[in-house]
Design a protein around this motif. Structure first.
Motif, PDB file in Angstrom:
ATOM      1  N   GLU A 170       0.820  -1.218   0.000  1.00  0.00           N
ATOM      2  CA  GLU A 170       0.000   0.000   0.000  1.00  0.00           C
ATOM      3  C   GLU A 170       0.851   1.264   0.000  1.00  0.00           C
ATOM      4  O   GLU A 170       0.402   2.322  -0.466  1.00  0.00           O
ATOM      5  CB  GLU A 170      -0.954  -0.019   1.185  1.00  0.00           C
ATOM      6  N   MET A 171       2.085   1.182   0.465  1.00  0.00           N
ATOM      7  CA  MET A 171       2.999   2.322   0.396  1.00  0.00           C
ATOM      8  C   MET A 171       3.527   2.512  -1.026  1.00  0.00           C
ATOM      9  O   MET A 171       3.623   3.646  -1.521  1.00  0.00           O
ATOM     10  CB  MET A 171       4.178   2.122   1.351  1.00  0.00           C
ATOM     11  N   LEU A 172       3.851   1.406  -1.695  1.00  0.00           N
ATOM     12  CA  LEU A 172       4.528   1.497  -2.983  1.00  0.00           C
ATOM     13  C   LEU A 172       3.580   1.635  -4.176  1.00  0.00           C
ATOM     14  O   LEU A 172       3.918   2.302  -5.165  1.00  0.00           O
ATOM     15  CB  LEU A 172       5.417   0.269  -3.183  1.00  0.00           C
ATOM     16  N   LEU A 173       2.412   1.018  -4.102  1.00  0.00           N
ATOM     17  CA  LEU A 173       1.512   1.011  -5.259  1.00  0.00           C
ATOM     18  C   LEU A 173       1.157   2.410  -5.780  1.00  0.00           C
ATOM     19  O   LEU A 173       1.163   2.629  -7.001  1.00  0.00           O
ATOM     20  CB  LEU A 173       0.237   0.221  -4.928  1.00  0.00           C
ATOM     21  N   PRO A 174       0.863   3.388  -4.918  1.00  0.00           N
ATOM     22  CA  PRO A 174       0.503   4.708  -5.445  1.00  0.00           C
ATOM     23  C   PRO A 174       1.660   5.456  -6.099  1.00  0.00           C
ATOM     24  O   PRO A 174       1.433   6.483  -6.754  1.00  0.00           O
ATOM     25  CB  PRO A 174       0.029   5.471  -4.191  1.00  0.00           C
ATOM     26  N   LEU A 175       2.887   4.965  -5.926  1.00  0.00           N
ATOM     27  CA  LEU A 175       4.059   5.678  -6.420  1.00  0.00           C
ATOM     28  C   LEU A 175       4.461   5.265  -7.833  1.00  0.00           C
ATOM     29  O   LEU A 175       5.328   5.896  -8.434  1.00  0.00           O
ATOM     30  CB  LEU A 175       5.246   5.437  -5.476  1.00  0.00           C
ATOM     31  N   ALA A 176       3.839   4.222  -8.373  1.00  0.00           N
ATOM     32  CA  ALA A 176       4.252   3.665  -9.659  1.00  0.00           C
ATOM     33  C   ALA A 176       3.400   4.196 -10.809  1.00  0.00           C
ATOM     34  O   ALA A 176       2.209   4.454 -10.655  1.00  0.00           O
ATOM     35  CB  ALA A 176       4.165   2.140  -9.616  1.00  0.00           C
ATOM     36  N   THR A 177       4.036   4.326 -11.974  1.00  0.00           N
ATOM     37  CA  THR A 177       3.291   4.635 -13.199  1.00  0.00           C
ATOM     38  C   THR A 177       2.842   3.356 -13.889  1.00  0.00           C
ATOM     39  O   THR A 177       1.908   3.367 -14.687  1.00  0.00           O
ATOM     40  CB  THR A 177       4.150   5.443 -14.183  1.00  0.00           C
ATOM     41  N   HIS A 178       3.526   2.246 -13.581  1.00  0.00           N
ATOM     42  CA  HIS A 178       3.193   0.942 -14.159  1.00  0.00           C
ATOM     43  C   HIS A 178       3.257  -0.102 -13.045  1.00  0.00           C
ATOM     44  O   HIS A 178       4.333  -0.330 -12.480  1.00  0.00           O
ATOM     45  CB  HIS A 178       4.161   0.561 -15.277  1.00  0.00           C
ATOM     46  N   ILE A 179       2.117  -0.703 -12.728  1.00  0.00           N
ATOM     47  CA  ILE A 179       2.030  -1.729 -11.693  1.00  0.00           C
ATOM     48  C   ILE A 179       1.823  -3.074 -12.369  1.00  0.00           C
ATOM     49  O   ILE A 179       0.852  -3.264 -13.116  1.00  0.00           O
ATOM     50  CB  ILE A 179       0.854  -1.452 -10.734  1.00  0.00           C
ATOM     51  N   VAL A 180       2.740  -4.006 -12.132  1.00  0.00           N
ATOM     52  CA  VAL A 180       2.577  -5.375 -12.622  1.00  0.00           C
ATOM     53  C   VAL A 180       2.633  -6.271 -11.392  1.00  0.00           C
ATOM     54  O   VAL A 180       3.707  -6.534 -10.842  1.00  0.00           O
ATOM     55  CB  VAL A 180       3.659  -5.760 -13.646  1.00  0.00           C
ATOM     56  N   ALA A 181       1.465  -6.709 -10.940  1.00  0.00           N
ATOM     57  CA  ALA A 181       1.344  -7.437  -9.674  1.00  0.00           C
ATOM     58  C   ALA A 181       1.229  -8.938  -9.908  1.00  0.00           C
ATOM     59  O   ALA A 181       0.657  -9.383 -10.913  1.00  0.00           O
ATOM     60  CB  ALA A 181       0.120  -6.938  -8.911  1.00  0.00           C
ATOM     61  N   SER A 182       1.770  -9.706  -8.976  1.00  0.00           N
ATOM     62  CA  SER A 182       1.559 -11.151  -9.007  1.00  0.00           C
ATOM     63  C   SER A 182       0.149 -11.452  -8.517  1.00  0.00           C
ATOM     64  O   SER A 182      -0.484 -10.635  -7.832  1.00  0.00           O
ATOM     65  CB  SER A 182       2.586 -11.860  -8.123  1.00  0.00           C
TER      66      SER A 182
END
Length: 304
Positions: A170-182
């Motif tokens: 939850e800290m890192l997700l808002p900081l990315a322009t591209h999220i590729v999650a498992s």
């Protein structure tokens, strides 16, 4: 040539291939075994180098023999390790990994807490130095700084959102322009076990600022949210004889970052990354099985 900075884990992996994963206590003789410099971001970096990319690594290692070895091994792969921090008094990270005959694995890693400390200095990060920054979740404070700085500089900020404590994600997700999650990480964040539903939930929460959202599901394929149409699109997993799934996700993320740096359309990026990960799964040895660009192109020409 596009330039990519990978940020996160650096470990020495000892990988044992067994006929089956250990069912309990005892002694188990492997079919084969290898030791390899790895870790999510480091494996992605080595994969990018093998594709022909210009890649640098920002990670941490101890001032010890293991640290010397893993840095030298990645440099021999073509990864620029100028920015690898060597922490006095810390032990370099290492893992023991078991892989069965179906390619499934069991991982036991050790990370010295000193390696995860707040970074004092960030590598020079601007549009003049890097086109893409890709971080994993194993060094949260370093990832957060890199993603924030990349976004501010107008550089693609890619997050490999794998399994981690919820507060880290939850800290890192808002900081990315591209999220590729498992798949497991997406379910942890959204509560959705269905991949398409998880993509939609992630897009509703983190895609409003224009972030690209995708979820990878191994042999279920990969899914992403198309903001233009408001629909979920997918890339079917390539059917291959699976030998070892270890580092398949890292190879996927490395190939994703590499394709993004080339300026490709997202459909081509997802297809290329899926093909690279599929090829890796046919080879034992974790990230050692990462393919070259020519191998991926040949594979795609034969399967599409």
């Amino acid at each position: 040539m596009p330039r990519i900075l990978c940020v996160g884990a650096l470990t020495l992996d000892t990988i044992f291939q067994l006929k089956q994963l250990p069912p309990g206590p005892g002694k188990f003789i492997p079919v084969q075994a290898v030791e390899v410099a790895a870790g999510m971001a480091s494996s992605a970096a080595a994969s990018i180098a093998r594709l022909g990319g210009n890649v640098s690594l920002w990670a941490s290692a101890g001032q010890d023999a293991v640290g010397d070895r893993i840095v030298a091994e990645l440099e021999s792969e073509g990864v620029d390790c100028t920015h690898v921090r060597r922490i006095a008094g810390a032990r370099s990270a290492f893992s023991s990994i078991f892989v069965d005959q179906d390619g499934e694995r069991m991982i036991v890693p050790f990370y010295d807490p000193a390696l995860l400390a707040t970074p004092d200095v960030l590598p020079p990060l601007s549009r003049e130095t890097f086109d893409v920054v890709m971080t994993d979740v194993r060094w949260p404070l370093g990832a957060a700084l890199a993603l924030k700085t990349a976004q501010s500089a107008g550089v693609h900020a890619v997050l490999d959102a794998d399994t981690a404590p919820l507060e880290t994600l939850e800290m890192l997700l808002p900081l990315a322009t591209h999220i590729v999650a498992s798949e497991p990480a997406a379910e942890l964040v959204t509560g959705e076990s269905d991949l398409e539903s998880a993509v939609i939930a992630l897009a509703a929460r983190y895609g409003r600022a224009g972030a690209f959202i995708a979820v990878t599901g191994g042999n279920k394929g990969s899914f992403w949210f198309d903001s233009a149409s408001g629909t979920v699109r997918s890339q079917q997993a390539f059917k291959v004889p699976v030998v070892d799934t270890l580092a398949a996700g890292d190879v996927f993320h490395g190939a994703f970052a590499w394709g993004l740096a080339q300026g490709w359309q997202i459909e081509a990026v997802m297809q290329f990354a899926s093909a690279a990960a599929a090829i890796k799964c046919t080879r034992f040895g974790g990230r050692q099985g990462a393919p070259t660009r020519a191998e991926v192109q040949t594979f795609l020409s034969q399967t599409t």
